[in-house]
Design an enzyme around this catalytic site. Structure first.
Site, PDB file in Angstrom:
ATOM      1  N   ASP A 204      51.141  34.777  41.658  1.00  0.00           N
ATOM      2  CA  ASP A 204      50.936  34.578  43.092  1.00  0.00           C
ATOM      3  C   ASP A 204      49.730  33.679  43.367  1.00  0.00           C
ATOM      4  O   ASP A 204      49.423  33.395  44.527  1.00  0.00           O
ATOM      5  CB  ASP A 204      50.795  35.916  43.828  1.00  0.00           C
ATOM      6  CG  ASP A 204      49.595  36.728  43.385  1.00  0.00           C
ATOM      7  OD1 ASP A 204      49.274  36.703  42.187  1.00  0.00           O
ATOM      8  OD2 ASP A 204      48.992  37.412  44.230  1.00  0.00           O
ATOM      9  N   HIS A 205      49.068  33.212  42.311  1.00  0.00           N
ATOM     10  CA  HIS A 205      47.979  32.238  42.449  1.00  0.00           C
ATOM     11  C   HIS A 205      48.263  30.945  41.701  1.00  0.00           C
ATOM     12  O   HIS A 205      47.636  29.927  41.984  1.00  0.00           O
ATOM     13  CB  HIS A 205      46.663  32.845  41.960  1.00  0.00           C
ATOM     14  CG  HIS A 205      46.165  33.961  42.814  1.00  0.00           C
ATOM     15  ND1 HIS A 205      45.155  33.820  43.738  1.00  0.00           N
ATOM     16  CD2 HIS A 205      46.571  35.259  42.904  1.00  0.00           C
ATOM     17  CE1 HIS A 205      44.945  34.974  44.349  1.00  0.00           C
ATOM     18  NE2 HIS A 205      45.796  35.859  43.861  1.00  0.00           N
ATOM     19  N   HIS A 257      39.011  41.118  37.119  1.00  0.00           N
ATOM     20  CA  HIS A 257      40.405  41.172  37.574  1.00  0.00           C
ATOM     21  C   HIS A 257      41.322  40.703  36.453  1.00  0.00           C
ATOM     22  O   HIS A 257      42.319  41.339  36.129  1.00  0.00           O
ATOM     23  CB  HIS A 257      40.574  40.314  38.817  1.00  0.00           C
ATOM     24  CG  HIS A 257      41.938  40.386  39.433  1.00  0.00           C
ATOM     25  ND1 HIS A 257      42.440  41.525  40.015  1.00  0.00           N
ATOM     26  CD2 HIS A 257      42.914  39.440  39.545  1.00  0.00           C
ATOM     27  CE1 HIS A 257      43.659  41.290  40.463  1.00  0.00           C
ATOM     28  NE2 HIS A 257      43.970  40.033  40.192  1.00  0.00           N
ATOM     29  N   ASP A 281      40.867  36.544  43.459  1.00  0.00           N
ATOM     30  CA  ASP A 281      40.969  37.998  43.564  1.00  0.00           C
ATOM     31  C   ASP A 281      39.694  38.705  43.120  1.00  0.00           C
ATOM     32  O   ASP A 281      39.721  39.892  42.793  1.00  0.00           O
ATOM     33  CB  ASP A 281      42.161  38.505  42.733  1.00  0.00           C
ATOM     34  CG  ASP A 281      43.483  38.309  43.457  1.00  0.00           C
ATOM     35  OD1 ASP A 281      43.460  37.796  44.593  1.00  0.00           O
ATOM     36  OD2 ASP A 281      44.535  38.642  42.887  1.00  0.00           O
TER      37      ASP A 281
END
Length: 413
Positions: A204-205, A257, A281
């Site tokens: 998602d990044h 993370h 994140d």
């Protein structure tokens, strides 16, 4: 990397924390309302009784599992048979499916290390494009002389950022989750994409890297070699600098993370602006990312590094989590006026679908519990005290671990 259903909109911050009480006799509002916490009325979730400690009879504690063994009957929703006298219902979030919750070790390994993770990401993209054809938030560009920062709302709650040197029309993008949304912004701004800065490997990044590199042949992909970042062309070391036109970005290693998580700091001095932290994140408004691949001590060191950038530094996070994080924080510090004001502002912003970024690191230190591990009021609220010979940073890591545990349990309610 997380899908979350945001807290209920339409309530004031006071209502989000205190006001709603299940109607006597089990009114429909309680039966069909949001999931929430049951607490003894008059017994705040704070200094008088830390979460996770035995409480008043009839109180449902956050440590209880959100799962039921097969065949077990569901408990009545709050209000279905009337609540015991003196027990209050505190709503936390809307009902809603969350395929990433809870994130177990096995699921995380599948997501981060196998093709199943990419397939899940593709499903995220498809559903988000259908649900939010114009993005989950109204983008609010930030301009300084010579530089423009354009947040691009992608997926269900992510942000990519297009950072433009307005003098040369050269640009970089941070964490291009959805290549179509990013490409649309590039074309609308009429700029040339020279660099992709990836904070970490999660799809998602990084999921848009390949498509954007195909579209922009000279574009380079920067990130840590410790993370398996798609299409990585230029691995970066801690504190290495990269120039895009007149823009200068500094990469900072912030493990926790993921083992190779990096943040990027745009030097604002040439433009008369404060520094800009693109935090991925690591850090959100009032929150921080889960330490999937690091210890509390590692995450604390990364957060301390971010705080050291200066109070005026603008924070551009990787997700729109403001309401959830602020609501959780307000349950820990009931008398924090800065937190209450920020929550009121965030409720208004989100009701209008407006982004809540950027904040400043100075602001964050007044209400973000993950940056307040040194504060006696938070330590007292958690029921934690420093042992006589305990190292101060070791104690702060213990505080951080407890805040993280409660935040994860809060998400699971």
């Amino acid at each position: 990397m997380r899908l979350v259903t945001p807290p209920t909109l339409g309530h004031s911050p006071h209502e989000l924390r205190h006001r709603l009480r299940a109607p006597p006799g089990g009114g429909a509002g309680a039966r069909q309302g949001d999931k929430g916490l049951l607490v003894a009325a008059g017994s705040p979730l704070g200094p008088t009784r830390p979460w996770g400690q035995p409480g008043t009879p009839g109180t449902r504690l956050l440590r209880q599992s959100c799962h039921r063994p097969a065949g077990q009957q569901a408990r009545p929703e709050p209000g279905s048979g009337g609540l015991p006298e003196g027990v209050e219902y505190i709503p936390t979030r809307k009902r809603g499916k969350n395929p990433m919750k809870p994130v177990g070790v096995a699921w995380y390994s599948l997501y981060a290390r196998t093709r199943l993770g990419y397939l899940f990401y593709q499903r995220q993209v498809k559903k988000a494009r259908e649900r939010y054809p114009h993005g989950h938030s109204v983008p609010q560009p930030c301009c300084f002389p010579g530089v423009k920062i354009l947040p691009i709302p992608v997926l269900s709650n992510n942000y990519s950022y297009l950072v433009i040197d307005t003098g040369s029309s050269r640009a970089a993008v941070v964490d291009p989750s959805d290549p179509l949304a990013v490409q649309a912004a590039i074309e609308e701004e009429g700029v040339m994409l020279e660099a992709i800065f990836c904070t970490h490997k999660h799809w998602d990044h990084s999921g848009g890297n390949a498509a954007l590199c195909q579209k922009h042949n000279s574009c380079k992909v920067y990130g840590s070699a410790l993370d398996a970042i798609p299409q990585l062309t230029n691995p970066l070391a801690d504190r290495e600098k990269v120039s895009v036109g007149c823009l200068t970005f500094e990469a900072l290693a912030t493990p926790g993370h993921t083992v190779g998580h990096m943040v990027y700091v745009l030097d604002g001095e040439p433009f008369g602006s404060p520094p800009c932290l693109f935090s991925g994140d690591l850090l959100f408004l009032a929150g921080c990312g889960r330490p999937f691949e690091g210890s509390p001590e590692t995450m604390l060191a990364s957060l301390d590094m971010a705080v050291g950038l200066g109070q005026d530094t603008l924070l551009w996070p990787g997700h729109e989590y403001a309401l959830e994080c602020l609501t959780f924080a307000s349950l820990l510090e009931l008398d924090n006026s800065a937190l209450e004001q920020k929550l009121q502002w965030a409720v208004q912003q989100r009701q209008e679908k407006r982004s809540t970024c950027p904040s400043t690191l100075g602001e964050e230190q007044t209400y973000n519990p993950f940056l307040r591990t040194h504060r006696p009021e938070l330590q007292e609220a958690l029921g934690l005290w420093q042992d006589g010979e305990e190292d101060p940073d070791a104690f702060r890591a213990r505080v951080l671990k407890e805040v993280r545990r409660r935040k994860d349990l809060y998400q699971a309610t």
